[in-house]
Enzyme design. Structure first.
Site, PDB file in Angstrom:
ATOM      1  N   ALA A  73       4.372  57.437  -2.457  1.00 27.43           N
ATOM      2  CA  ALA A  73       3.487  56.637  -1.617  1.00 27.43           C
ATOM      3  C   ALA A  73       4.200  55.329  -1.274  1.00 27.43           C
ATOM      4  O   ALA A  73       5.039  54.845  -2.046  1.00 27.43           O
ATOM      5  CB  ALA A  73       2.189  56.361  -2.358  1.00 27.43           C
ATOM      6  N   GLY A 118       4.146  60.719  -4.950  1.00 28.49           N
ATOM      7  CA  GLY A 118       3.497  61.557  -3.936  1.00 28.49           C
ATOM      8  C   GLY A 118       4.434  62.578  -3.322  1.00 28.49           C
ATOM      9  O   GLY A 118       3.991  63.646  -2.883  1.00 28.49           O
ATOM     10  N   GLU A 121       4.417  65.383  -5.623  1.00 30.33           N
ATOM     11  CA  GLU A 121       3.091  66.010  -5.574  1.00 30.33           C
ATOM     12  C   GLU A 121       2.924  66.889  -4.329  1.00 30.33           C
ATOM     13  O   GLU A 121       2.317  67.960  -4.386  1.00 30.33           O
ATOM     14  CB  GLU A 121       2.019  64.917  -5.634  1.00 30.33           C
ATOM     15  CG  GLU A 121       1.973  64.269  -7.029  1.00 30.33           C
ATOM     16  CD  GLU A 121       1.177  62.981  -7.085  1.00 30.33           C
ATOM     17  OE1 GLU A 121       1.451  62.074  -6.266  1.00 30.33           O
ATOM     18  OE2 GLU A 121       0.283  62.872  -7.933  1.00 30.33           O
ATOM     19  N   GLU A 141       4.875  56.734 -11.437  1.00 30.76           N
ATOM     20  CA  GLU A 141       3.809  55.780 -11.097  1.00 30.76           C
ATOM     21  C   GLU A 141       3.484  54.789 -12.205  1.00 30.76           C
ATOM     22  O   GLU A 141       3.205  53.621 -11.933  1.00 30.76           O
ATOM     23  CB  GLU A 141       2.517  56.535 -10.706  1.00 30.76           C
ATOM     24  CG  GLU A 141       2.587  57.238  -9.359  1.00 30.76           C
ATOM     25  CD  GLU A 141       3.062  58.679  -9.448  1.00 30.76           C
ATOM     26  OE1 GLU A 141       3.697  59.042 -10.462  1.00 30.76           O
ATOM     27  OE2 GLU A 141       2.827  59.441  -8.501  1.00 30.76           O
TER      28      GLU A 141
HETATM   29  N1  CAA Z   1       7.621  52.821  -0.952  1.00 32.80           N
HETATM   30  C1  CAA Z   1       8.106  51.909  -0.083  1.00 32.80           C
HETATM   31  N2  CAA Z   1       9.429  51.691   0.102  1.00 32.80           N
HETATM   32  C2  CAA Z   1      10.276  52.452  -0.611  1.00 32.80           C
HETATM   33  C3  CAA Z   1       9.840  53.420  -1.529  1.00 32.80           C
HETATM   34  C4  CAA Z   1       8.431  53.601  -1.682  1.00 32.80           C
HETATM   35  N3  CAA Z   1       7.932  54.529  -2.499  1.00 32.80           N
HETATM   36  N4  CAA Z   1      10.919  54.002  -2.096  1.00 32.80           N
HETATM   37  C5  CAA Z   1      11.997  53.405  -1.542  1.00 32.80           C
HETATM   38  N5  CAA Z   1      11.620  52.486  -0.652  1.00 32.80           N
HETATM   39  C6  CAA Z   1      12.469  51.611   0.163  1.00 32.80           C
HETATM   40  C7  CAA Z   1      13.095  50.499  -0.656  1.00 32.80           C
HETATM   41  O1  CAA Z   1      12.199  49.422  -0.801  1.00 32.80           O
HETATM   42  C8  CAA Z   1      14.303  50.153   0.171  1.00 32.80           C
HETATM   43  O2  CAA Z   1      13.888  49.382   1.264  1.00 32.80           O
HETATM   44  P1  CAA Z   1      14.817  48.117   1.747  1.00 32.80           P
HETATM   45  O3  CAA Z   1      16.085  48.765   2.241  1.00 32.80           O
HETATM   46  O4  CAA Z   1      14.018  47.509   2.834  1.00 32.80           O
HETATM   47  O5  CAA Z   1      15.034  47.265   0.546  1.00 32.80           O
HETATM   48  C9  CAA Z   1      14.739  51.509   0.734  1.00 32.80           C
HETATM   49  O6  CAA Z   1      13.585  52.363   0.627  1.00 32.80           O
HETATM   50  C10 CAA Z   1      15.860  52.156  -0.047  1.00 32.80           C
HETATM   51  O7  CAA Z   1      15.474  52.219  -1.409  1.00 32.80           O
HETATM   52  P2  CAA Z   1      16.340  51.600  -2.611  1.00 32.80           P
HETATM   53  O8  CAA Z   1      17.175  50.462  -2.132  1.00 32.80           O
HETATM   54  O9  CAA Z   1      15.400  51.330  -3.740  1.00 32.80           O
HETATM   55  O10 CAA Z   1      17.279  52.839  -2.929  1.00 32.80           O
HETATM   56  P3  CAA Z   1      17.965  53.208  -4.315  1.00 32.80           P
HETATM   57  O11 CAA Z   1      18.922  54.293  -4.022  1.00 32.80           O
HETATM   58  O12 CAA Z   1      18.499  51.980  -4.986  1.00 32.80           O
HETATM   59  O13 CAA Z   1      16.792  53.749  -5.250  1.00 32.80           O
HETATM   60  C11 CAA Z   1      14.810  55.085  -5.718  1.00 32.80           C
HETATM   61  C12 CAA Z   1      16.122  54.950  -4.898  1.00 32.80           C
HETATM   62  C13 CAA Z   1      15.157  55.292  -7.192  1.00 32.80           C
HETATM   63  C14 CAA Z   1      14.081  56.332  -5.184  1.00 32.80           C
HETATM   64  C15 CAA Z   1      13.948  53.830  -5.548  1.00 32.80           C
HETATM   65  O14 CAA Z   1      13.833  53.533  -4.168  1.00 32.80           O
HETATM   66  C16 CAA Z   1      12.564  53.943  -6.100  1.00 32.80           C
HETATM   67  O15 CAA Z   1      12.394  53.868  -7.314  1.00 32.80           O
HETATM   68  N6  CAA Z   1      11.526  54.112  -5.230  1.00 32.80           N
HETATM   69  C17 CAA Z   1      10.140  54.129  -5.624  1.00 32.80           C
HETATM   70  C18 CAA Z   1       9.782  55.421  -6.318  1.00 32.80           C
HETATM   71  C19 CAA Z   1       8.338  55.386  -6.788  1.00 32.80           C
HETATM   72  O16 CAA Z   1       7.947  54.572  -7.607  1.00 32.80           O
HETATM   73  N7  CAA Z   1       7.512  56.302  -6.249  1.00 32.80           N
HETATM   74  C20 CAA Z   1       6.115  56.403  -6.605  1.00 32.80           C
HETATM   75  C21 CAA Z   1       5.278  55.641  -5.617  1.00 32.80           C
HETATM   76  S1  CAA Z   1       3.580  55.574  -6.085  1.00 32.80           S
HETATM   77  C22 CAA Z   1       2.915  57.076  -5.686  1.00 32.80           C
HETATM   78  O17 CAA Z   1       3.565  57.939  -5.130  1.00 32.80           O
HETATM   79  C23 CAA Z   1       1.461  57.267  -6.028  1.00 32.80           C
HETATM   80  C24 CAA Z   1       0.936  58.637  -5.790  1.00 32.80           C
HETATM   81  O18 CAA Z   1       0.865  59.437  -6.669  1.00 32.80           O
HETATM   82  C25 CAA Z   1       0.464  59.027  -4.474  1.00 32.80           C
END
Ligand code: CAA
Length: 267
Positions: A73, A118, A121, A141
């Site tokens: 998400a 998500g 999921e 999450e």
């Molecule tokens: N939401 C919004 N933006 C996101 C994102 C997310 N879930 N995942 C990545 N991005 C964005 C980053 O903010 C970054 O943006 P900028 O270039 O503007 O800074 C861009 O995508 C690239 O990401 P990273 O620089 O972080 O890339 P990385 O290779 O260093 O790391 C990653 C990759 C490990 C996947 C890391 O991006 C990450 O941990 N992302 C979040 C994962 C997460 O927590 N997902 C769960 C979300 S909550 C959910 O999904 C609830 C549900 O059940 C519905």
């Protein structure tokens, strides 16, 4: 009535049909295909279109770019959400997973990178999951103060068992394709460049079979997993009876006995 799709109405995903397959692609590679509310709504439209289009026999879901299927998400959008908005968004996401799971046609997730939160999921709602060697899976999450919200607490234990699911959900660990394959989260690991080709080959194999038999088999498995064995067997018997009423049953059995290939019509 079909649901009208225009390119303009789908700013965050791609929808294309070719050779009886609908290709649905998350298309926000700059944010690793993060799922905001618009993406979820567009996916709903795309999957409904694929469901209603009788020329579509299967769907392939994948992500644009070489890094992510979908990294979950959209966390920046989530930051602004009130509890009511969060609840509404979760319901929208969950409804989408139910639509995918019960589409009545096979949906193959071609997981080409991160499938987190998500993203994992949505992949779990698909009929079959293929992973590239670089794919990564997880429900991280709890690391950001929330919990899975698009069905992760329900589908992950059904796929990999309660203990493994709880370990993944509670630690927030991200696992690679090998581990995901070992625990049964993905069906196959495929070289990155061949993901969609392999998904197409599986759909081709499925689509050579009787459409009603395929549809009712998906329904029996899905409904059966949510009930007792006795209830599940009843569901199976009812759907088996429906299959027996189809022209394709007559064609399939007759063709077998005549030692020729069946010509299924989906009736
Ligand atoms: N939401 C919004 N933006 C996101 C994102 C997310 N879930 N995942 C990545 N991005 C964005 C980053 O903010 C970054 O943006 P900028 O270039 O503007 O800074 C861009 O995508 C690239 O990401 P990273 O620089 O972080 O890339 P990385 O290779 O260093 O790391 C990653 C990759 C490990 C996947 C890391 O991006 C990450 O941990 N992302 C979040 C994962 C997460 O927590 N997902 C769960 C979300 S909550 C959910 O999904 C609830 C549900 O059940 C519905």
């Amino acid at each position: 009535m079909g649901v009208a799709i225009t390119t303009a109405s789908l700013g965050n995903i791609l929808y294309e049909t070719k050779g009886g397959i609908a290709y649905i692609t998350f298309n926000r590679p700059k944010v690793l295909n993060a799922l905001n509310k618009s993406v979820i709504k567009e996916l709903k439209t795309a999957f409904e279109t694929a469901q209603e289009d009788s020329t579509v026999r299967g769907v392939i879901l994948t992500g644009a770019g070489d890094k992510a299927f979908a990294a979950g998400a959209d966390i920046s959008e989530m930051l602004q959400d009130t509890p009511l908005e969060a609840e509404e968004k979760t319901r929208l996401g969950q409804a989408l997973t139910t639509l995918i799971e019960n589409l009545g046609k096979p949906v193959i997730a071609a997981v080409n990178g991160y499938a987190l939160g998500g993203g994992c999921e949505l992949a779990m709602a698909c009929t079959i999951r293929l992973a590239s060697e670089t794919a990564k899976f997880g429900q991280p999450e709890v690391k950001i103060g929330i919990m899975p919200g698009y069905g992760g607490t329900q589908r992950l234990p059904r796929l990999v068992g309660k203990g493994r699911a709880l370990q993944l959900i509670l630690t927030g660990d991200v696992i690679g394709a090998e581990e995901a394959h070992r625990i049964g989260l993905v069906n196959e690991i495929v070289p990155s460049g061949s993901l969609v080709v392999r998904a197409e080959a599986i759909l081709k194999q499925i689509n050579a079979n009787a459409p009603q038999g395929v549809k009712f088999s998906i329904e029996a498995v899905n409904k059966g997993l949510d009930t007792s064995l006795d209830e599940g067997l009843l569901i199976e018997a009812s759907l088996f009876g429906l299959c027996a009423a189809t022209e394709d049953k007559k064609e399939g059995t007759t063709a077998f006995l005549a030692k020729r290939a069946p010509q299924f019509q989906g009736r």
